[in-house]
Design an enzyme around this catalytic site. Structure first.
Site, mmCIF file in Angstrom:
data_model
loop_
_atom_site.group_PDB
_atom_site.id
_atom_site.type_symbol
_atom_site.label_atom_id
_atom_site.label_comp_id
_atom_site.label_asym_id
_atom_site.label_seq_id
_atom_site.Cartn_x
_atom_site.Cartn_y
_atom_site.Cartn_z
ATOM 1 N N HIS A 310 0.924 -1.248 0.017
ATOM 2 C CA HIS A 310 0.347 -0.069 -0.002
ATOM 3 C C HIS A 310 1.028 1.146 0.125
ATOM 4 O O HIS A 310 2.044 1.231 0.788
ATOM 5 C CB HIS A 310 -0.590 -0.053 1.322
ATOM 6 C CG HIS A 310 -2.237 1.077 1.061
ATOM 7 N ND1 HIS A 310 -1.985 2.358 1.329
ATOM 8 C CD2 HIS A 310 -3.277 0.684 0.618
ATOM 9 C CE1 HIS A 310 -3.060 2.847 1.075
ATOM 10 N NE2 HIS A 310 -3.851 1.859 0.692
ATOM 11 N N ASP A 367 -8.084 -5.414 -0.189
ATOM 12 C CA ASP A 367 -8.422 -6.179 -1.268
ATOM 13 C C ASP A 367 -8.323 -7.756 -0.888
ATOM 14 O O ASP A 367 -8.586 -8.666 -1.808
ATOM 15 C CB ASP A 367 -8.061 -5.663 -2.427
ATOM 16 C CG ASP A 367 -8.560 -4.493 -2.786
ATOM 17 O OD1 ASP A 367 -9.668 -4.018 -2.499
ATOM 18 O OD2 ASP A 367 -7.925 -3.497 -3.228
#
Ligand code: CMC
Length: 433
Positions: A310, A367
């Site tokens: 991320h 996700d």
């Protein structure tokens, strides 16, 4: 926010000392104000991916990527998931406060009142190829809302903002469900006044006249939680797209359609579909988890471990932690196992003890585990990113509104560092090599 007395000094070639204001935000984070840098010095900054650029002042969402903290308007994500439903969180994001009981009821009724789609829009769905990706239809349908509900364009925009916001938030689920119905050759199911937001969506998705479908309360609760997890994430790619398009004073529907397009990519919201494809491939072909990890580390191929890494989190994404727990709770409650989850857990375990992932601070992101939940609830893989978009809609709206009311805001227009050819003359066509 305070503009500190303290200054940052930038020494430019020629020993020119430029003093820049230091801004300290409410959480004590510092930034350097370069708004007048080019005007005063002729210099611009170079920041690929805007990784170090604060593009706005915002009070909607707070992330501490080092500590793994996510808050919407000051409330911790875990607190919201435990104690609110999606409508309450949408109210919080869009209007700035959690609703009380009667406000929540009114908001729910208002959203249901505006949940239908103009009848003529239904013809659009029928024109798409059966196997079209749902995100392509979603983007066009959201943009089309401005043709069918043009209040903001035709009359005083300020007067019609509330109505437009309500329509956007409410019709998103109807569009999403209709995309699924069309792809599966099923008649559209209208929203029903007595259902709450998530129940209504599940009913529009899965009801048929012969299956006596009633939304499963466990799934309703899970969907509420999953949509809350997706609610907002400050200046991510799609939200920045919404703000950028909105900064040209484009209407809300056009701006949100841009957000949908930005979300689609596998580096952003499309990662939930990519994770599921990856997990299924591993399970179906019995691929050893170690091989997958090794492949993700190699730079001679484009494969990455989808659902890992991320831009902001350098530790666990708090949303991934919650989604993982939800997966395990659901399986325990149903006393069953799930091969996809088993593989996901193994991948996580391997990655978190591997130097490559440790050195780069790569952890599971939202996700990684949400797709498995969507799958268990009966959603096809291609719909996963549409579900992400539904959850993110209140966040996009909140940012679009915040931009609109921010007196410091300007048209979004980054500069560039030009590396193309110097000036040259066109060679006549018959003399070109
Ligand atoms: N698998 C393998 N290597 C990775 C991964 C991954 N998932 N993510 C990052 N890396 C490596 C990358 O190759 C680079 O290595 P090196 O330093 O040797 O060149 C290093 O880690 C830093 O990565 P980056 O791409 O420069 O970092 P970024 O902040 O630009 O990218 C990211 C963040 C999310 C795009 C990236 O981690 C990624 O592609 N992850 C997989 C896709 C994904 O799960 N996306 C969902 C993000 S969270 C939800 C959302 O925002 O929608």
């Amino acid at each position: 926010m305070t503009v500190e007395k303290q200054k940052a000094h930038l020494i430019l070639p020629g020993d020119k000392d430029v003093q820049l204001d230091v801004i300290t935000d409410n959480m004590g984070n510092n930034s350097i104000d370069i708004e007048r840098l080019r005007a005063n010095t002729g210099y611009i900054t170079y920041d690929p991916g805007f990784a170090n650029t604060g593009s706005c002042l915002s009070s909607i969402c707070y992330i501490d990527g080092e500590k793994g903290i996510l808050r919407y308007r000051g409330y911790d994500i875990e607190d919201l998931v435990e104690n609110c439903d999606f409508i309450e969180v949408a109210h919080l994001l869009v209007k700035g406060v959690l609703p009380n009981a009667s406000e929540r009821k009114n908001y729910q009724m208002l959203l249901n009142k505006h949940s239908m789609l103009h009848y003529n829009m239904q013809n659009f769905f029928r024109s798409y190829p059966q196997d079209a990706h749902p995100m392509s239809i979603l983007a066009s349908m959201v943009a089309s809302l401005s043709a069918f509900y043009p209040e903001m364009e035709e009359r005083d925009p300020e007067e019609n903002i509330d109505l437009t916001v309500t329509r956007m938030l409410s019709k998103m689920r109807t569009i999403a469900a209709f995309i699924y119905r069309q792809a599966n050759g099923l008649q559209f199911v209208d929203p029903r006044w007595e259902y709450m937001y998530c129940e209504n969506f599940l009913n529009m998705m899965f009801y048929t006249p012969v299956n006596n479908y009633h939304p499963n309360p466990v799934h309703v609760d899970l969907l509420n939680k999953l949509l809350i997890l997706h609610g907002d994430h400050e200046q991510n790619c799609s939200t920045s797209a919404v703000r950028l398009v909105g900064s040209s004073e484009a209407n809300l529907y056009a701006s949100v359609a841009a957000g949908v397009c930005a979300l689609w990519g596998p580096k952003h919201g499309g990662a939930n579909q990519a994770v599921m494809a990856m997990l299924k491939n591993i399970v179906d072909n019995d691929i050893p988890v170690d091989d997958v990890i090794e492949k993700a580390k190699r730079k001679d191929n484009p494969f990455v471990l989808s659902g890992f890494g991320h831009r902001v989190y350098k530790t666990f994404d708090p949303r991934a932690k919650i989604a993982k727990k939800m997966n395990l709770t659901m399986l325990n409650a149903e006393h069953r196992e799930d091969k996809l989850l088993e593989v996901a857990l193994k991948l996580e375990e391997k990655a978190l003890t591997d130097d490559y992932f440790i050195e780069r601070h790569l952890y599971p992101n939202i996700d990684f585990y949400t797709g498995i939940m969507f799958h268990m609830m009966g959603f096809p893989q291609q719909m996963f990113t549409v579900l992400f978009a539904m959850g993110r809609t209140p966040g996009w709206i909140a940012h679009w509104l915040e931009w609109r009311h921010d007196i410091h805001q300007k048209l979004g227009r980054p500069r560039q560092v030009y590396v193309g050819p110097m000036e040259r003359k066109v060679v006549p066509l018959d003399q070109r090599p």
